[in-house]
Motif scaffolding. Sequence first.
Motif, PDB file in Angstrom:
ATOM      1  N   LYS B 433       0.842  -1.204   0.000  1.00  0.00           N
ATOM      2  CA  LYS B 433       0.000   0.000   0.000  1.00  0.00           C
ATOM      3  C   LYS B 433       0.879   1.257   0.000  1.00  0.00           C
ATOM      4  CE  LYS B 433      -3.738   2.294   0.036  1.00  0.00           C
ATOM      5  NZ  LYS B 433      -4.572   2.271  -1.184  1.00  0.00           N
ATOM      6  N   GLU B 436       2.295   1.861  -3.270  1.00  0.00           N
ATOM      7  CA  GLU B 436       1.292   2.404  -4.178  1.00  0.00           C
ATOM      8  C   GLU B 436       1.104   3.909  -3.948  1.00  0.00           C
ATOM      9  OE1 GLU B 436      -2.723   0.638  -3.800  1.00  0.00           O
ATOM     10  OE2 GLU B 436      -3.373   2.616  -4.493  1.00  0.00           O
ATOM     11  N   VAL B 437       1.088   4.319  -2.688  1.00  0.00           N
ATOM     12  CA  VAL B 437       0.957   5.751  -2.381  1.00  0.00           C
ATOM     13  C   VAL B 437       2.144   6.508  -2.966  1.00  0.00           C
ATOM     14  CG1 VAL B 437       0.981   7.471  -0.530  1.00  0.00           C
ATOM     15  CG2 VAL B 437      -0.430   5.405  -0.305  1.00  0.00           C
ATOM     16  N   ALA B 439       3.958   5.657  -5.494  1.00  0.00           N
ATOM     17  CA  ALA B 439       3.842   5.681  -6.949  1.00  0.00           C
ATOM     18  C   ALA B 439       2.841   6.738  -7.383  1.00  0.00           C
ATOM     19  CB  ALA B 439       3.436   4.306  -7.470  1.00  0.00           C
ATOM     20  N   ARG B 440       1.780   6.922  -6.592  1.00  0.00           N
ATOM     21  CA  ARG B 440       0.792   7.953  -6.958  1.00  0.00           C
ATOM     22  C   ARG B 440       1.403   9.341  -6.832  1.00  0.00           C
ATOM     23  NH1 ARG B 440      -3.928   5.639  -3.702  1.00  0.00           N
ATOM     24  NH2 ARG B 440      -4.454   7.805  -3.255  1.00  0.00           N
ATOM     25  N   ILE B 441       2.181   9.526  -5.781  1.00  0.00           N
ATOM     26  CA  ILE B 441       2.843  10.830  -5.610  1.00  0.00           C
ATOM     27  C   ILE B 441       3.789  11.082  -6.788  1.00  0.00           C
ATOM     28  CG2 ILE B 441       4.471  12.133  -4.193  1.00  0.00           C
ATOM     29  CD1 ILE B 441       3.303  10.681  -1.751  1.00  0.00           C
ATOM     30  N   LYS B 442       4.569  10.078  -7.083  1.00  0.00           N
ATOM     31  CA  LYS B 442       5.501  10.200  -8.212  1.00  0.00           C
ATOM     32  C   LYS B 442       4.751  10.588  -9.493  1.00  0.00           C
ATOM     33  CE  LYS B 442       9.047   9.025 -11.059  1.00  0.00           C
ATOM     34  NZ  LYS B 442      10.198   9.898 -11.284  1.00  0.00           N
ATOM     35  N   GLY B 443       3.590   9.939  -9.698  1.00  0.00           N
ATOM     36  CA  GLY B 443       2.796  10.190 -10.906  1.00  0.00           C
ATOM     37  C   GLY B 443       2.320  11.634 -11.015  1.00  0.00           C
ATOM     38  N   VAL B 444       2.064  12.261  -9.882  1.00  0.00           N
ATOM     39  CA  VAL B 444       1.604  13.646  -9.896  1.00  0.00           C
ATOM     40  C   VAL B 444       2.693  14.563 -10.448  1.00  0.00           C
ATOM     41  CG1 VAL B 444       0.976  15.615  -8.424  1.00  0.00           C
ATOM     42  CG2 VAL B 444      -0.005  13.330  -7.984  1.00  0.00           C
ATOM     43  N   PRO B 447       4.254  12.364 -14.597  1.00  0.00           N
ATOM     44  CA  PRO B 447       3.327  11.348 -15.128  1.00  0.00           C
ATOM     45  C   PRO B 447       3.956  10.428 -16.175  1.00  0.00           C
ATOM     46  CG  PRO B 447       2.665  13.581 -15.778  1.00  0.00           C
ATOM     47  CD  PRO B 447       3.769  13.732 -14.802  1.00  0.00           C
TER      48      PRO B 447
END
Lengths: 443, 462
Positions: B433, B436-437, B439-444, B447
């Motif tokens: 988890k 995943e968090v 990775a989401r931050i990285k994506g912001v 992208p």
Amino acid sequence: MGAAQDLSILKDAFSTLDVREYGDVLQCMRCGFCLPTCPTYRTDGVETQSPRGRVAMIKAVVDGRMDPTEEFSEHMYHCLDCRNCHTVCPAGVKAGERVLEARHRIEEHRPQGVVKRLLLEYAVRDQRRLSRLLAPARLYQRAGVQALVRKYDLLKAVSAGLSHLEAIMPEIPPRPLTESIPEEIPADGKEKGRVGFFLGCAMNLLYPEASRATAWLLSRAGYTVVTPKAQQCCGAPNIEEGERRVYGEMAENNVDLFLGKRVDFVVTDCAACGNELKSYGKHLGGRKRNSRYAGAFSEKVRDVSEFLSRALGPEVPFGPLEEDACFHDPCHLCHAQGITTPPRELLRRVPGLRLSEVPDAGQCCGSAGVYNITHADRSMKILAAKVEAIGKTGAHAVVSSNPGCLLQLEYAKRRFRTDWEVVHISTILRRSLARREDKGGSE
Amino acid sequence: MTVPLARKLEELLGKEKVLSSEADRLCHSYDATPLVSHLPEVVVRASTEEDVHAVLEVAAGEGAKVTPRGSGSGLSGGSVPVDGGIVLLTTGLIRILDVDADDLSVTVEPGVITADLHAAVEAKGLFYPPDPGSMKISTIGGNVAENSGGLRAMKYGITGDYVLALDTYFVDGSKVRYGTKCVKDVAGYNLTKFLVGTEGTIGIFTKITLKLVPKPRSKKTILALYDDILAAGRTVSAIVSRKIIPSTLELMDDVTIACVEEYAKIGLPRDAAALLLIETDGHPEVVREEGAKIEEACRENGARTVRVARDAAESAELFTARRMALAALARVKPTTILEDITVPRPAIPEMMAAIREAAKKYSLRMGTFGHAGDGNLHPTCLTDERDKEEIHRVEAAYDEIFRKAIALGGTISGEHGTGMAKSKYLPMMVGPKAVEVMARIKGVFDPQGRLNPGKIFRKEAH
Ligand SMILES: Cc1cc2nc3c(=O)[nH]c(=O)nc-3n(C[C@H](O)[C@H](O)[C@H](O)COP(=O)(O)OP(=O)(O)OC[C@H]3O[C@@H](n4cnc5c(N)ncnc54)[C@H](O)[C@@H]3O)c2cc1C
Ligand code: SF4
Ligand code: SF4
């Protein structure tokens, strides 16, 4: 530098690096500790100009991941062989030495220019030949041709000794020391032993008075000084330029010659020669003849300060010299031979002499054999940093013990108009002793 | 191959800042991490923040990957360009912009070498404590990106504890300046704290403001030798329970001691099982009192000998053994693989035992040294990268060591970062988890995954 001949031949040359050499390259853990003290990394700030980068390039060539192209060869010649990297490397990698090995592999496989061969294969073999070659140099210096040559960089193609002497050429003394020094000078007082005096080419030709002082000091210390006329160049210029055949022959000649004279020590007042002579054991290791003796010879070799700091006992009276001085460590003394204390100890024994430390001592002056000719821009940047560092000491007497450094520092004096006396350590020690004794000023 | 990339960069920045020859690329394909390398397509030496901006603009236009690089002393592959693209050097941004002695802060560009920063602030009687073993070559930018620690971390903390403000460029070329010189600053989310330790995957720092402290007035150094590593472990706890936080508390095991003695011959007993090097600093009165208590803790816990330095010279002498540790180990075999686990202090003896077991089980030569004061251990394997079979055993041994560290409530990396070297263990360490968090931050911020790809997050295919 001619273009690398045939890539495939060169590639083969590198693929045969033996295990020991390759092992040293492998030993590099890429920590980067060698970067901040490498003079070329300091001036350029890029990895290709660092020991770590040089080792990586060699490894890539050995592994066949990179071709030994002209670019590679140029990078190998950017190194000053100052060996700062040897001193700092935690893993014991000798990047400077590996670079010399690479140069050897390169030079073996490309055609050598006539002048370079004349020098490395003919002139260096005999001090008299070198001196004769210098005769026209003396003449043309006086006739003003020097300015012309300097301007057009005519001697850039010339390798080793001569071209180096050219760009920064000081007044060349009229006679080399070999012409006047006796083969044997008796010990002053009771003989403690016999030393062979290895007279380096540059000392002999350019600083004969300093070497005369060395011989005087050795005798004064109680040793019979043997200076064989048949000695040949130590071979450092050959090693630097990748030449190993003539090197081996000269080295064997020197080993036989000095061992035959039954000396207890072999002393030299040139740091570069000292390092090379100490390396005979290693470099001749693979050769059949003499390899056994080369080790024994190397064991006997001492730098002049290393020798005198012990040989000049406490009873020897040093006379006063009112002088602000600093000692510039030649790379081939401090990094290659690990000698830093003896010259300082000796200088501190001179009453009235105030010795200060050069900030960042151990940094190269940029002389480095022929580097100041072949890589003038880089060399000048490195020299400028050295001049600034020495300036901070306020020293008037800039003492050193390697002809390349002396030349470079004298050149700095002219170029940057500094108020220095650039002086070999033997000269200043003799001055001190002579002052006390009133006699011995001349031999 | 997109030749135009190098040419475009040259047009914009000038030839001398763009390096693209075979040798240039080779020399920027690695950092200090063993066994990893990747060729970049082109290398750029930025010397101003405008250069950084320009590179990011070009990269955005071309869809090129960008990997920031300091001095390349990283030990987790952080500056290795896994996917090629541009290596962006920040070693040319070397200005020390402001040493503020009144407000105890310093503002620098990221290429300043850590040791140069130390010298600059100490000249004014100030002190920047983080002192990674690589400080003579590491850059401040690299230190912030890796959140580097050092020998003084136990008392003074790590790089992140000193970062007050950052100028950061994101991969799209936009820039954020966050933070002030104020020690108290809670405006919005704390972006400074977040950006520290992002390993060049979120943004590129171009200006860094660091907190300083007054330089300690005195220090005392103590060296204790043990016949039993457990006794050394107990000493660490005993010191802490005496309510003393030494500035340095270093540990060396028997293999390391023997290697140091073999290499440097400084008179260490070769049969010693462990060594502790302890230093306390501060007000002379306090230092004297703490020094005495530390000495007592060593003796009461079975130290075989305890030496207390009388002066700076002797103190330097006591540090010799620890300073030589890496050099001594690195000379034994061609390849030296240094790991970086951390466990809670009381678990040090158990962790040391587990390391020893793993070394034995896989027939490996492993020496351990480290910062015992903060539980940070460097089990160091002496091996040969040409021996593939042995390298497999090394990997297996480290696998067990990492698992044990996690089981003991510790971590897979104390200070060297995740990078490419540890990404495999990250899910095990923090849980899926949390990954995943992240990775989401990285994506912001990134992208397209163009900034320092292949780090922290494990690539699917191995
Ligand atoms: C012998 C040795 C001892 C070491 N000892 C320690 C130690 O005691 N403690 C410790 O913590 N580490 C230690 N290290 C690891 C390493 O030195 C540190 O991680 C250091 O901070 C790296 O700095 P660098 O300039 O070499 O960065 P690099 O290795 O070049 O880069 C490291 C990371 O920082 C990123 N980066 C670099 N510059 C920037 C920038 N301007 N903006 C954004 N990201 C950037 C890179 O992308 C990369 O991910 C040691 C390493 C060695 C080889
Ligand atoms: S210091 Fe030695 S081991 Fe480290 S990078 Fe340089 S050559 Fe390699
Ligand atoms: S010998 Fe000198 S110039 Fe050459 S790599 Fe080593 S430190 Fe650099």
